[in-house]
Scaffold this active site. Structure first.
Site, PDB file in Angstrom:
ATOM      1  N   HIS A  94      45.076  14.984  14.331  1.00 42.29           N
ATOM      2  CA  HIS A  94      45.647  14.374  13.393  1.00 42.29           C
ATOM      3  C   HIS A  94      46.521  13.542  14.722  1.00 42.29           C
ATOM      4  CE1 HIS A  94      47.256  17.279  10.589  1.00 42.29           C
ATOM      5  NE2 HIS A  94      46.109  16.829  10.072  1.00 42.29           N
ATOM      6  N   ARG A 123      41.195  19.642  14.056  1.00 41.18           N
ATOM      7  CA  ARG A 123      42.540  19.135  13.122  1.00 41.18           C
ATOM      8  C   ARG A 123      43.271  18.608  13.933  1.00 41.18           C
ATOM      9  NH1 ARG A 123      39.493  21.804   9.731  1.00 41.18           N
ATOM     10  NH2 ARG A 123      40.454  22.994   8.216  1.00 41.18           N
ATOM     11  N   HIS A 172      36.451  19.601   6.871  1.00 38.83           N
ATOM     12  CA  HIS A 172      36.798  21.334   5.922  1.00 38.83           C
ATOM     13  C   HIS A 172      35.480  21.950   5.953  1.00 38.83           C
ATOM     14  CE1 HIS A 172      40.710  18.501   4.665  1.00 38.83           C
ATOM     15  NE2 HIS A 172      40.614  19.139   5.701  1.00 38.83           N
ATOM     16  N   ASN A 207      52.020  18.026  10.643  1.00 39.60           N
ATOM     17  CA  ASN A 207      51.465  19.289  11.748  1.00 39.60           C
ATOM     18  C   ASN A 207      51.764  20.412  11.947  1.00 39.60           C
ATOM     19  OD1 ASN A 207      50.196  17.003  12.321  1.00 39.60           O
ATOM     20  ND2 ASN A 207      51.539  16.187  13.656  1.00 39.60           N
TER      21      ASN A 207
END
Length: 311
Positions: free
Chosen positions: A54, A50, A176, A79
């Site tokens: 990001h 992730r 995911h 975040n």
């Protein structure tokens, strides 16, 4: 996979084997570091994946997400729940001892994301390297990140802005398949979503299970697997859950309810009558594309000695 990685990276100034002469042990040092942290805390694998995503969607893949500061990217709401910063710091310390001032934090994060997939029994792929680190990190820039309530049209727009198509979107959201979400990011779907009832796209047989995990007015920070029944393994089970109305995040479940993305979910699942797509292979291809977003090379960046601080 090697040819694919080389072709996609060439135009961006990155290449497979960038550190072959200057720091030949870079990949083994990063992998052993990720492995060691993963053994004691498997949650760092989805955390690092992730974090890379990001990072790339804000200022490009330049490790700006690692920079400390009162208004830096890591302080922004999307975040705040990220984990794995200590893994990158650990790898950087070892690499500075082995090859001082050579390997960028951006490349460490990119390699660590790949290793996280591999350690959760996903694919291993060649990672083009040669990124340099950015000097700008602003919380206000994180609006580029897709949100957990976002429509498919809006998600497609955000991905398209970085040269990523609808298949890339579905493949990357398929990340995911590992990791968890906090109840606070989806519990609104369980109670007062429409007309005082739950989100109608949730399988009614699945609803009581979710309500038991995330009771109304319960602990919003409680973590729940994003891929029910297979939260620690990189596989297609995530897509099967979407087909069965068992997606956790609203934005994830929309991949099934929207016809333009459902096609790719079905192809990743190998449904009869559809031209199959190998999820692992396509995920790796999309990761190489994503990891070349806004790459800084040459004089456009720096090599940070400490990943959390600008030189």
């Amino acid at each position: 996979m090697f040819a694919m990685a080389a072709a996609l990276a060439q135009a961006q100034g990155t290449r497979v084997g960038f550190y072959r002469r200057t720091c030949p042990r870079v990949e083994s040092i990063v992998r052993s570091t990720v492995q060691s942290h993963f053994r004691s805390n498997p949650a760092i694998a989805p955390g690092l994946l992730r974090m890379h995503f990001h990072d790339c969607f804000v200022q490009g893949c330049d490790a700006s997400i690692l920079i400390d500061g009162p208004n830096s990217e890591k302080t922004a709401p999307p975040n705040r729940l990220l984990r794995g910063y200590e893994v990158i710091d650990d790898a950087k310390t070892q690499l500075e001892a082995a090859c001082p001032g050579v390997v960028s934090c951006a490349d460490i994060l990119t390699l660590a994301a790949r290793d996280s997939v591999f350690l959760t029994r996903g694919i291993n792929w060649q990672v083009p390297t040669g990124r340099r680190d950015g000097r700008v990190s602003l919380a206000s820039d994180t609006s580029n990140l897709p949100g957990f309530t976002e429509s498919i049209d809006s998600q497609k727009q955000k991905f398209s802005a970085f040269g990523l198509n609808t298949q890339d979107l579905v493949a990357l959201v398929g990340g995911h398949t590992i990791g968890t979400s906090a109840c606070q990011l989806f519990s609104y779907r369980l109670y007062n979503f429409t007309n005082g009832g739950p989100d109608p796209t949730i399988n009614p047989a699945f609803l009581p299970q979710l309500q038991a995990l995330c009771p109304q007015n319960g602990d919003g920070s409680r973590r729940v697997d994003l891929d029910t029944g297979s939260g620690n393994k990189f596989d297609v089970s995530f897509f099967a859950n979407l087909r069965n109305g068992r997606g956790i995040l609203e934005s994830d479940q929309k991949l099934w309810t929207d016809s333009s993305t459902r096609t790719f979910v079905q192809r990743f699942l190998g449904e009869r009558g559809m031209r199959p797509l190998n999820f692992n292979v396509e995920f790796a291809r999309s990761m190489v594309k994503m990891s070349n977003i806004g790459v800084k090379t040459g004089i456009n960046g720096e090599i940070r000695r400490i990943c959390s601080a600008i030189n």
